[in-house]
Design a protein around this motif. Structure first.
Motif, PDB file in Angstrom:
ATOM      1  N   SER A  23     -20.460  22.937  63.906  1.00 55.21           N
ATOM      2  CA  SER A  23     -21.738  22.782  63.217  1.00 55.21           C
ATOM      3  C   SER A  23     -21.478  22.392  61.773  1.00 55.21           C
ATOM      4  O   SER A  23     -20.749  23.083  61.065  1.00 55.21           O
ATOM      5  N   VAL A  24     -22.072  21.296  61.355  1.00 54.32           N
ATOM      6  CA  VAL A  24     -21.902  20.812  59.982  1.00 54.32           C
ATOM      7  C   VAL A  24     -23.209  21.111  59.251  1.00 54.32           C
ATOM      8  O   VAL A  24     -24.200  20.396  59.394  1.00 54.32           O
ATOM      9  N   GLU A  25     -23.192  22.193  58.492  1.00 52.09           N
ATOM     10  CA  GLU A  25     -24.436  22.768  58.009  1.00 52.09           C
ATOM     11  C   GLU A  25     -24.868  22.234  56.645  1.00 52.09           C
ATOM     12  O   GLU A  25     -24.052  21.752  55.854  1.00 52.09           O
ATOM     13  N   LEU A  26     -26.160  22.380  56.419  1.00 53.16           N
ATOM     14  CA  LEU A  26     -26.736  22.153  55.101  1.00 53.16           C
ATOM     15  C   LEU A  26     -27.568  23.393  54.807  1.00 53.16           C
ATOM     16  O   LEU A  26     -28.777  23.427  54.990  1.00 53.16           O
ATOM     17  N   ALA A  27     -26.880  24.451  54.407  1.00 52.53           N
ATOM     18  CA  ALA A  27     -27.508  25.754  54.168  1.00 52.53           C
ATOM     19  C   ALA A  27     -26.765  26.402  53.000  1.00 52.53           C
ATOM     20  O   ALA A  27     -25.877  27.233  53.188  1.00 52.53           O
TER      21      ALA A  27
END
Length: 540
Positions: A361-365
């Motif tokens: 998972s490549v997150e933006l959080a």
């Protein structure tokens, strides 16, 4: 004699699972799907006519939670089901820091978390053990038909006793933990366990996926647990995977299984209404007037469509109709699919050749505050200024999706106002997508320039093209008042309905949420029980 024993309305994965089990039991079964293809939200498509060899998983995008029993019973591997376990959760920050969290490697988790907090690194094994304890309770619950709590019928009382007996050894502490889980926000829960902003933001992701709620909202702790109690057959709690061929390949495998047992599948067959007589299902009428008859009908579509559009409300109890009208199905999700000329080159972990951080998972959080503000923007009536995103690049592991040198990335993003389900809002959606892409580009400067094609799917399209009312991927929010015996209405959580012979198998029933097949399995199980009882009563 009717040509069919059972009709399944809706050819999404749950409808196909129900059909497979019914056909496996010897019932002459037909699936009626309104769209030109089966799979529903579990679909693989080639959305760009100029690039027909590039495929994306259109809406749903990862596998977990499907019980091994369904895989075995339906011989899904023989029908092409194959899953690549995902790599770690990966979050990068613009200042060059990054964090990876693994589903199956406590030592590496310790090393990664120690970069931010030694205390949190020491807490991680205890957190994992706590989640395992909850999974030991919640996992088996997913495989049970909820009893009708409050009913005085002998069969329902017996169901309540059985439920209590199965969980007689829980203990005060475990019951307390489950109570906290159902009522707490994911923010409050993580604040009890961890101190690092970075660690908390990485774990909180599962608490808000697909949910009309920010991390500060009560109940999001359960959403986290719901997404953390399954595996993809590799024995690792909370692990997720990419299906070979995309999510559409999962639906195709289930369809193939159903057909191998004798089920018939019809596409382009939109059901206009469910035919009833004297309170019992008799079959369905299609758009255009064709009638298909069977003594049993399973609906695997949204309950608001089934009970508020396809059945005369006068056929249903007034309180049941009110419950369905009040069924909360908000979302605010926007799915963005992109084709990339090269992999993201992160400041924190440079390189465009496939690396471990590209496989999960490549997150933006960036923080809990980041996610909460994104939700508050949408609640205030505007698309998030700095959206949250759960991204992944399945083509790193599954090379069937795109030609050599090209990758596809799925961005499951939040939030826009849930009211956007009422109108296309294309201009605002494209501007929102620009902000998502710009935010990823702050982490990987080559990202924006590498995009060859993009597809932006908002709540309106999800509702009108896929039947996801409000754009909600679960067909009903996973909030405390919409779980277990309340899903989708008190007294009807056992997959039956007020119409005799009509059963429900959508994700709006217990076990729904994710591509797991549990509702389809349970609906078929209850129908077959009733069919067996009816045959026994008819014996001379």
């Amino acid at each position: 004699m009717e040509p069919y024993n059972a009709i399944v309305v809706g050819g999404g994965h749950n409808g196909l699972v129900a059909a497979a089990y019914l056909a496996r039991a010897g019932a002459r079964t037909v699936v009626l799907e309104a769209r030109h293809k089966t799979g529903g939200a579990a679909a693989t498509d080639a959305p760009w006519p100029e690039a027909p060899d590039i495929h994306v998983t259109t809406l749903s995008y990862v596998m977990s939670l499907m019980p091994p029993s369904i895989l075995r019973d339906l011989n899904l591997e023989r029908h092409g089901y194959k899953v690549h376990p995902m790599g770690p959760y990966y979050q990068a920050w613009p200042d060059g820091r990054s964090l990876k969290l693994y589903a199956d490697d406590a030592r590496r988790n310790f090393e990664e978390v120690s970069k931010f907090s030694t205390k949190d690194a020491e807490a991680m094994p205890k957190w994992d053990a706590w989640l395992q304890g909850l999974a030991d309770v919640l996992g088996p619950l997913l495989m049970q038909t909820p009893p009708n709590l409050g009913s005085t019928r002998w069969s329902d009382l017996l169901g309540e006793v059985r439920l209590a007996w199965r969980h007689r050894g829980l203990g005060v502490r475990t019951v307390g933990d489950i109570t906290r889980l159902m009522t707490m926000s994911i923010s409050d829960l993580l604040n009890d366990w961890f101190e690092s902003i970075e660690v908390k933001s990485a774990i909180a992701i599962n608490g808000v996926i697909g949910t009309w709620a920010g991390p500060d909202e009560p109940g999001t702790a359960y959403v986290m647990a719901h997404h953390s109690i399954g595996d993809v057959g590799d024995g690792h709690l909370g692990n997720w995977g990419f299906p070979e061929g995309g999510m559409g390949a999962v639906a195709d495998a289930i369809r193939s299984s159903a057909e191998s047992f004798g089920a018939e599948v019809r596409t382009g067959a939109r059901v206009d209404r469910i035919i009833t007589q004297s309170g019992r299902a008799q079959g369905v009428a299609l758009e255009g007037g064709e009638e298909v008859r069977a003594p049993y009908v399973v609906t695997a579509i949204h309950p608001k469509i089934t009970f508020l559009r396809q059945i005369d409300r006068r056929e249903l109890p007034e309180d049941f109709v009110q419950d369905i009208e009040r069924w909360k199905t908000r979302s605010g999700v926007v799915k963005i699919n992109v084709a990339l000329a090269e992999l993201p080159d992160f400041i924190a972990d440079p390189g465009t050749t496939p690396q471990e951080h590209h496989t999960g998972s490549v997150e933006l959080a960036l923080s809990l505050e980041h996610m909460e503000q994104a939700f508050q923007d949408a609640k205030a009536g505007r698309g998030s200024e700095r959206p949250f995103s759960d991204g992944c690049i399945p083509s790193v592991l599954d090379r069937t999706l795109a030609p050599e040198g090209v990758h596809v990335m799925a961005l499951f993003t939040q939030w826009v106002p849930h009211e956007w389900a009422a109108a296309p809002r294309r201009e605002e959606l494209e501007a929102y997508a620009d902000r998502v892409i710009d935010a990823y580009t702050e982490l990987a400067p080559n990202f924006k320039g590498s995009i060859m094609h993009r597809q932006v799917i908002g709540p309106f399209e999800m509702e009108h093209e896929y039947g996801l009312i409000g754009g909600n991927i679960f067909r009903g929010e996973l909030s405390a008042e919409q779980l277990f015996h309340m899903r989708p209405a008190p007294g009807y959580a056992d997959y039956r309905t007020p119409i005799a012979g009509l059963y429900q198998a959508s994700s709006a029933t217990h076990g729904g949420g994710g591509v797991c097949g549990i509702p389809g399995h349970h609906a078929a199980r209850e129908l077959l029980k009733d069919r067996k009882r009816a045959r026994w009563r008819r014996r001379p």
